[in-house]
Structure formats: C-alpha cells, structure tokens
Design a protein around this motif. Structure first.
Motif, PDB file in Angstrom:
ATOM      1  N   TRP A  62       0.825  -1.210   0.000  1.00  0.00           N
ATOM      2  CA  TRP A  62       0.000   0.000   0.000  1.00  0.00           C
ATOM      3  C   TRP A  62       0.861   1.262   0.000  1.00  0.00           C
ATOM      4  CZ3 TRP A  62      -4.578   0.497  -1.713  1.00  0.00           C
ATOM      5  CH2 TRP A  62      -5.499  -0.536  -1.605  1.00  0.00           C
ATOM      6  N   THR A  63       2.047   1.180   0.578  1.00  0.00           N
ATOM      7  CA  THR A  63       2.974   2.314   0.513  1.00  0.00           C
ATOM      8  C   THR A  63       3.414   2.561  -0.921  1.00  0.00           C
ATOM      9  OG1 THR A  63       3.771   1.887   2.762  1.00  0.00           O
ATOM     10  CG2 THR A  63       5.170   3.235   1.338  1.00  0.00           C
ATOM     11  N   LEU A  64       3.708   1.483  -1.646  1.00  0.00           N
ATOM     12  CA  LEU A  64       4.087   1.611  -3.054  1.00  0.00           C
ATOM     13  C   LEU A  64       2.912   2.093  -3.899  1.00  0.00           C
ATOM     14  CD1 LEU A  64       6.275  -1.596  -3.523  1.00  0.00           C
ATOM     15  CD2 LEU A  64       7.046   0.785  -3.416  1.00  0.00           C
ATOM     16  N   ALA A  65       1.711   1.648  -3.562  1.00  0.00           N
ATOM     17  CA  ALA A  65       0.521   2.115  -4.281  1.00  0.00           C
ATOM     18  C   ALA A  65       0.343   3.622  -4.098  1.00  0.00           C
ATOM     19  CB  ALA A  65      -0.721   1.364  -3.805  1.00  0.00           C
ATOM     20  N   MET A  66       0.590   4.101  -2.877  1.00  0.00           N
ATOM     21  CA  MET A  66       0.515   5.537  -2.628  1.00  0.00           C
ATOM     22  C   MET A  66       1.561   6.277  -3.465  1.00  0.00           C
ATOM     23  SD  MET A  66       0.823   7.588   1.010  1.00  0.00           S
ATOM     24  CE  MET A  66       2.505   7.011   1.302  1.00  0.00           C
TER      25      MET A  66
ATOM     26  N   GLY B  63     -14.400 -10.154 -20.730  1.00  0.00           N
ATOM     27  CA  GLY B  63     -14.148  -9.722 -19.360  1.00  0.00           C
ATOM     28  C   GLY B  63     -13.608  -8.306 -19.319  1.00  0.00           C
ATOM     29  N   GLY B  64     -13.422  -7.816 -18.098  1.00  0.00           N
ATOM     30  CA  GLY B  64     -12.927  -6.454 -17.949  1.00  0.00           C
ATOM     31  C   GLY B  64     -12.178  -6.269 -16.656  1.00  0.00           C
ATOM     32  N   TYR B  65     -11.491  -5.136 -16.531  1.00  0.00           N
ATOM     33  CA  TYR B  65     -10.771  -4.781 -15.318  1.00  0.00           C
ATOM     34  C   TYR B  65     -11.083  -3.325 -14.968  1.00  0.00           C
ATOM     35  CZ  TYR B  65      -7.689  -8.135 -17.808  1.00  0.00           C
ATOM     36  OH  TYR B  65      -7.189  -9.174 -18.546  1.00  0.00           O
ATOM     37  N   VAL B  66     -11.166  -3.050 -13.702  1.00  0.00           N
ATOM     38  CA  VAL B  66     -11.139  -1.681 -13.200  1.00  0.00           C
ATOM     39  C   VAL B  66      -9.976  -1.630 -12.219  1.00  0.00           C
ATOM     40  CG1 VAL B  66     -12.329   0.155 -11.974  1.00  0.00           C
ATOM     41  CG2 VAL B  66     -13.614  -1.345 -13.504  1.00  0.00           C
ATOM     42  N   ILE B  67      -9.005  -0.789 -12.512  1.00  0.00           N
ATOM     43  CA  ILE B  67      -7.757  -0.750 -11.755  1.00  0.00           C
ATOM     44  C   ILE B  67      -7.598   0.612 -11.100  1.00  0.00           C
ATOM     45  CG2 ILE B  67      -5.259  -1.084 -11.889  1.00  0.00           C
ATOM     46  CD1 ILE B  67      -7.067  -2.032 -14.958  1.00  0.00           C
ATOM     47  N   THR B  68      -7.198   0.620  -9.850  1.00  0.00           N
ATOM     48  CA  THR B  68      -7.017   1.882  -9.148  1.00  0.00           C
ATOM     49  C   THR B  68      -5.828   1.816  -8.200  1.00  0.00           C
ATOM     50  OG1 THR B  68      -8.056   3.518  -7.688  1.00  0.00           O
ATOM     51  CG2 THR B  68      -8.611   1.214  -7.304  1.00  0.00           C
ATOM     52  N   THR B  69      -5.278   2.981  -7.880  1.00  0.00           N
ATOM     53  CA  THR B  69      -4.226   3.062  -6.867  1.00  0.00           C
ATOM     54  C   THR B  69      -4.821   3.046  -5.465  1.00  0.00           C
ATOM     55  OG1 THR B  69      -4.333   5.471  -7.133  1.00  0.00           O
ATOM     56  CG2 THR B  69      -2.588   4.320  -8.323  1.00  0.00           C
TER      57      THR B  69
ATOM     58  N   TRP C 179      -6.500   7.402  -8.292  1.00  0.00           N
ATOM     59  CA  TRP C 179      -7.290   8.108  -7.277  1.00  0.00           C
ATOM     60  C   TRP C 179      -6.770   7.811  -5.870  1.00  0.00           C
ATOM     61  CZ3 TRP C 179     -13.182   7.212  -8.735  1.00  0.00           C
ATOM     62  CH2 TRP C 179     -13.456   7.881  -9.939  1.00  0.00           C
ATOM     63  N   LYS C 180      -7.058   8.725  -4.958  1.00  0.00           N
ATOM     64  CA  LYS C 180      -6.837   8.452  -3.540  1.00  0.00           C
ATOM     65  C   LYS C 180      -8.156   8.094  -2.857  1.00  0.00           C
ATOM     66  CE  LYS C 180      -7.085  13.346  -2.197  1.00  0.00           C
ATOM     67  NZ  LYS C 180      -6.388  14.456  -1.502  1.00  0.00           N
ATOM     68  N   GLU C 181      -9.289   8.449  -3.497  1.00  0.00           N
ATOM     69  CA  GLU C 181     -10.602   8.081  -2.977  1.00  0.00           C
ATOM     70  C   GLU C 181     -10.983   6.680  -3.439  1.00  0.00           C
ATOM     71  OE1 GLU C 181     -10.162  10.647  -5.054  1.00  0.00           O
ATOM     72  OE2 GLU C 181     -10.214  12.418  -3.763  1.00  0.00           O
ATOM     73  N   ASP C 182     -11.788   5.993  -2.655  1.00  0.00           N
ATOM     74  CA  ASP C 182     -12.273   4.666  -3.049  1.00  0.00           C
ATOM     75  C   ASP C 182     -13.170   4.794  -4.278  1.00  0.00           C
ATOM     76  OD1 ASP C 182     -10.905   3.576  -0.969  1.00  0.00           O
ATOM     77  OD2 ASP C 182     -12.641   3.294   0.325  1.00  0.00           O
ATOM     78  N   VAL C 183     -13.045   3.839  -5.173  1.00  0.00           N
ATOM     79  CA  VAL C 183     -13.804   3.843  -6.426  1.00  0.00           C
ATOM     80  C   VAL C 183     -15.190   3.248  -6.191  1.00  0.00           C
ATOM     81  CG1 VAL C 183     -13.876   3.017  -8.807  1.00  0.00           C
ATOM     82  CG2 VAL C 183     -11.692   3.667  -7.772  1.00  0.00           C
ATOM     83  N   ASP C 184     -16.230   3.952  -6.660  1.00  0.00           N
ATOM     84  CA  ASP C 184     -17.600   3.472  -6.522  1.00  0.00           C
ATOM     85  C   ASP C 184     -17.978   2.615  -7.734  1.00  0.00           C
ATOM     86  OD1 ASP C 184     -20.034   3.087  -5.354  1.00  0.00           O
ATOM     87  OD2 ASP C 184     -20.543   5.210  -5.178  1.00  0.00           O
TER      88      ASP C 184
ATOM     89  N   TYR D  63       0.284   6.684  -6.923  1.00  0.00           N
ATOM     90  CA  TYR D  63      -0.698   7.772  -6.984  1.00  0.00           C
ATOM     91  C   TYR D  63       0.003   9.128  -7.061  1.00  0.00           C
ATOM     92  CZ  TYR D  63      -3.660  11.454  -5.176  1.00  0.00           C
ATOM     93  OH  TYR D  63      -4.290  12.654  -5.003  1.00  0.00           O
ATOM     94  N   LEU D  64       0.992   9.345  -6.214  1.00  0.00           N
ATOM     95  CA  LEU D  64       1.710  10.623  -6.214  1.00  0.00           C
ATOM     96  C   LEU D  64       2.484  10.829  -7.512  1.00  0.00           C
ATOM     97  CD1 LEU D  64       3.055  10.585  -2.535  1.00  0.00           C
ATOM     98  CD2 LEU D  64       1.155  11.931  -3.454  1.00  0.00           C
ATOM     99  N   ARG D  65       2.922   9.742  -8.105  1.00  0.00           N
ATOM    100  CA  ARG D  65       3.692   9.830  -9.356  1.00  0.00           C
ATOM    101  C   ARG D  65       2.817  10.227 -10.539  1.00  0.00           C
ATOM    102  NH1 ARG D  65       7.017   4.632 -11.854  1.00  0.00           N
ATOM    103  NH2 ARG D  65       7.397   5.456 -13.953  1.00  0.00           N
ATOM    104  N   PHE D  66       1.585   9.715 -10.584  1.00  0.00           N
ATOM    105  CA  PHE D  66       0.746   9.908 -11.768  1.00  0.00           C
ATOM    106  C   PHE D  66      -0.489  10.789 -11.525  1.00  0.00           C
ATOM    107  CE2 PHE D  66       2.854   5.815 -12.691  1.00  0.00           C
ATOM    108  CZ  PHE D  66       3.371   6.087 -13.946  1.00  0.00           C
TER     109      PHE D  66
END
Length: 215
Positions: free
Chosen positions: A45-49, A156-162, A133-138, A52-55
């Motif tokens: 989760w630290t790397l995910a953050m 099929g499909g994917y929804v990907i988030t930080t 995003w930093k907010e949870d995806v709805d 987010y800051l990178r992009f």
C-alpha cells in the motif's frame, strides 16, 4: 615468467570467486525484498501511494495554472518521479501485458468512451479502465466497463485503481466478469511484470544467470 602467469591465474580465480559470492549475495537480497513485498500489505500500500503521487492529476486554477496540492511539500525533491497522468494508462497496460501475457492497446483519451486499454488474450478480449485516485472507487466505472463489454462483445474487464473500492462497487461487480484491482493488487502485478522482465534477460544473457557451483 611462469610465476607471473601463476600469479595472474590466482588473481583471476580470486576475482571470479568474489564475483560469484557477490552475485549470490545480491540475488539473496533481491529474493528477500521480493518476498517482503509479496507478504507485507503495508509495503504494497505504501508503493501504491507512491504510484498515486507519481501519476496524479494536478488541479488547475481559473487561469489554467497548476495549483500546489495540499498534500505536497512546498519544495518537493527533484528525485521524485512525476509523470503525465495519461502515462498511467500506458504504465498499467504494460504491466498487464507482461504479467498476464497477450497484447494491450491503449486507446486515445478522447475516444475511449470509458475504456482506457484493450487486452487481447487467448481467452478473448478484455477491457480495462484505470483510476489514479486516492478516494475509493464506486460502482459507476464498473457499470461503464460492463456496458462497453456488452457493446464490444468482450469476455471480461478490469477496473484498476491506486486506491480501493467501496462495498457498493464490490457488490456490483460480483456477478460480472470484471476484476477489481486495488492498489495492493496493482503492486503485485507490477512485481510480476518486473519478474517477467528478468526472465527475458535470462534468455538473452544465460551466462549471467547461470547456476553457481556448489561450494
């Protein structure tokens, strides 16, 4: 002359032994880091953050100039990697291609209609949407991907988030062939993609990765 050749041979032997030990130590350290990355949710989760800051998309004021993010320090170090948010789509698509195989195709931002990239595999076509995003995806992005899946006859499909997903999003996606990939899972796929890169290097340079003789 013979003594000189023997001395050179001894030096080469010592250098070779040192190289093998250093390589074994480096590989052990890399394996240790890799195991830690895969076992620690906190690290992932630290790397995910960091992703987010990178992009992340910087907000603009009325004059069109980028505003300073409240979370950012007034003088960020130049060593931080900061990239165009649109590059995040290419970044994720490349991860999927390397970690899952197949071929990915990033769509132009003004023509994607909610689909950021296509992923062609042996199982069929998958559609992906990414959210830095930093907010949870709805559930709305999931509904949009599902609509495109029906339209394009994707399997099929994917929804990907930080970040992560709301309970409503998880419940909405449960009966659909859509994989929800949060920041932690994205980091796992990133590590798998890096591992795939190493395997490719091994094929090109097998002598560098040959098994060391037992001592």
């Amino acid at each position: 002359m013979v003594y000189v050749e023997v001395a050179i041979a001894v030096l080469l032997l010592v250098a070779y032994i040192h190289f093998q030990r250093a390589k074994r130590r480096n590989r052990y350290e890399l394996d240790l880091i890799n195991r830690q990355l895969h076992s620690s949710e906190e690290v992932k989760w630290t790397l995910a953050m960091g992703l987010y800051l990178r992009f992340r998309l910087e907000e603009e004021n009325s004059s069109g100039e980028e505003e300073q993010d409240e979370e950012a320090a007034p003088h960020d170090t130049k060593q931080f990697i900061k990239e165009d948010p649109l590059i995040f789509e290419d970044f994720v698509a490349d991860i999927f291609e390397r970690a899952k195989g197949g071929e990915t195709d990033v769509l132009p931002s003004k023509q994607d209609f909610g689909v950021d990239f296509k992923h062609k595999t042996d199982d069929g076509l998958f559609l992906g949407q990414v959210k830095c995003w930093k907010e949870d995806v709805d559930f709305e992005p999931i509904a949009l991907i599902h609509s495109n899946m029906v339209k394009k006859q994707a399997v099929g499909g994917y929804v990907i988030t930080t970040s992560a997903f709301t309970e409503a999003a998880k419940e909405y996606a449960e009966p659909l062939d859509i994989e929800l990939i949060n920041g932690s899972k994205l980091v796992e796929l990133w590590m798998e993609a890096l591992q795939s890169n190493e395997e490719e290097i091994k094929k090109v340079l097998p002598d560098v990765y040959q098994t060391e003789p037992e001592q």
